[in-house]
Design a protein around this motif. Structure first.
Motif, mmCIF file in Angstrom:
data_model
loop_
_atom_site.group_PDB
_atom_site.id
_atom_site.type_symbol
_atom_site.label_atom_id
_atom_site.label_comp_id
_atom_site.label_asym_id
_atom_site.label_seq_id
_atom_site.Cartn_x
_atom_site.Cartn_y
_atom_site.Cartn_z
ATOM 1 N N VAL A 1 0.834 -1.200 0.000
ATOM 2 C CA VAL A 1 0.000 0.000 0.000
ATOM 3 C C VAL A 1 0.873 1.256 0.000
ATOM 4 C CG1 VAL A 1 -1.618 1.360 1.394
ATOM 5 C CG2 VAL A 1 -1.991 -1.090 1.071
ATOM 6 N N TYR A 2 1.932 1.219 0.787
ATOM 7 C CA TYR A 2 2.859 2.362 0.816
ATOM 8 C C TYR A 2 3.467 2.597 -0.567
ATOM 9 C CZ TYR A 2 7.198 4.904 1.575
ATOM 10 O OH TYR A 2 8.227 5.805 1.502
ATOM 11 N N ALA A 3 3.844 1.513 -1.243
ATOM 12 C CA ALA A 3 4.426 1.649 -2.581
ATOM 13 C C ALA A 3 3.417 2.231 -3.563
ATOM 14 C CB ALA A 3 4.925 0.291 -3.073
ATOM 15 N N LEU A 4 2.146 1.892 -3.409
ATOM 16 C CA LEU A 4 1.117 2.422 -4.304
ATOM 17 C C LEU A 4 0.864 3.905 -4.056
ATOM 18 C CD1 LEU A 4 -1.538 -0.450 -4.320
ATOM 19 C CD2 LEU A 4 0.015 0.184 -6.163
ATOM 20 N N ILE A 5 0.888 4.297 -2.787
ATOM 21 C CA ILE A 5 0.585 5.696 -2.451
ATOM 22 C C ILE A 5 1.770 6.615 -2.755
ATOM 23 C CG2 ILE A 5 -0.010 7.271 -0.571
ATOM 24 C CD1 ILE A 5 -1.545 4.990 0.722
ATOM 25 N N TYR A 6 2.981 6.168 -2.377
ATOM 26 C CA TYR A 6 4.185 6.977 -2.588
ATOM 27 C C TYR A 6 5.001 6.395 -3.750
ATOM 28 C CZ TYR A 6 2.901 8.682 2.009
ATOM 29 O OH TYR A 6 2.219 9.218 3.069
ATOM 30 N N ASN A 7 4.380 6.336 -4.931
ATOM 31 C CA ASN A 7 5.025 5.702 -6.088
ATOM 32 C C ASN A 7 5.819 6.742 -6.893
ATOM 33 O OD1 ASN A 7 3.074 6.199 -8.799
ATOM 34 N ND2 ASN A 7 2.059 6.462 -6.848
#
Length: 329
Positions: free
Chosen positions: A185-191
């Motif tokens: 989820v972090y990778a999706l939000i801060y991509n």
């Protein structure tokens, strides 16, 4: 009435509710004199009262036990508490790493130690509080409804030989699912990426998102719901001693719906940032959209294969429990 007897009865009844004090006083007085028999000397009275025990302990015999969580629910409470605390701590561990690494002005190691372990302790306490409140509510509901016991409500015999090993397996699966889920989820939000490519004396620069914002806004809420439901299913799976047909059906529906959602979103042409795709295509002089599409479809296909195998194994074990026992033996 002897002074010692009167004082003893008073010390017992003052600890009881007002409506029952008089009846308990008469009953206790009769019991004491029955124990005394014909010998009502002070020495015998002291002996009898000493044998009866302290008034506080005697009063407990006339009280309905009060529990925040009763013995009937306590074992289930402990099992769920362990899973919830580990899951909460796992979430805090993943988010703590992100927060510590992204923090500025703090030494990385010290930041990780302070942020992660502080967050994990706080999360574990929150897990304890939430679980305790939920079971206390269940206890209060059971007291008010007081449903009679029914034979049909008896649990099924677990399909696994060791419930302890099942608990460990489910805890590990839950923690890994939550930790890697939060990181995803972090990778999706801060991509965000920062690309600087030099080719034939030309400099290609790109700073920005990898995927378009609509992907995160649609997929992230669903994925968080998916993680929560996955943990809920594992809690019920442990309680039932393995998968039941109902649980397996919910699990299958959840996995298939998440796969369909992932396939629809990430295989769309506008899922990835067009400027990034154009920059990479120009820098390397390749048809990057074509190669990216093949890679995405390959990853999605692999996930479908792995999930399908997992679901087949789940249903096979459900309908062939004897096979599992023979393999364990």
């Amino acid at each position: 009435m002897n002074d010692y007897i009167a004082r003893y009865i008073y010390d017992v009844t003052k600890r009881l509710d007002e409506p029952i004090r008089e009846d308990i006083s008469k009953e206790l007085e009769a019991n004491i004199y029955d124990m005394l028999g014909d010998d009502t000397s002070d020495e015998n009275i002291k002996k009898v009262l000493t044998d009866l025990g302290s008034p506080a302990k005697m009063a407990m015999n006339y009280k309905t036990p009060r529990y925040l969580i009763s013995p009937e629910l306590f074992d289930d409470y402990l099992h769920v508490l362990v899973i919830v605390m580990l899951v909460f701590a796992g979430i805090a561990f993943a988010s703590g790493i992100i927060e510590a690494v992204m923090g500025s002005g703090v030494e990385i190691l010290a930041g990780i130690m302070e942020t992660i372990f502080g967050s994990m302790l706080y999360a574990a306490f929150n897990g304890f509080a939430v679980t305790t409140l939920i079971f206390a509510g269940i206890e209060l509901y059971n007291k008010k409804t007081n449903h009679p016991f029914k034979v049909e409500s008896l649990p099924k015999i677990p399909k696994v030989e060791s419930k302890k090993s099942l608990r460990v397996e489910l805890i590990v699966e839950s923690v890994f699912s939550i930790v890697f889920g939060i990181l995803f989820v972090y990778a999706l939000i801060y991509n965000y990426v920062d690309i600087n490519i030099v080719s034939d004396d030309l400099n290609f620069v790109y700073s920005g998102d990898v995927i378009n914002s609509w992907v995160s806004s649609v997929f992230v809420p669903w994925f968080m719901i998916y993680l929560v439901l996955t943990v809920v299913i594992k809690v019920f799976q442990f309680k039932e001693g393995g998968f039941t047909k109902v649980l397996a059906s919910f699990y299958t529906a959840l996995e298939l719906s998440s796969l369909i959602m992932m396939s629809i979103i990430f295989t769309r042409p506008n899922a990835f940032n067009e400027t990034l795709i154009s920059t990479v295509s120009t820098a390397f002089n390749i048809d990057f959209p074509y190669h990216l599409g093949i890679a995405i479809r390959g990853i999605v296909g692999l996930v479908w294969v792995i999930t399908t195998i997992d679901l087949i194994v789940t249903w096979y074990k459900l309908y062939h429990p004897k096979t599992n026992k023979k393999q364990k033996n």
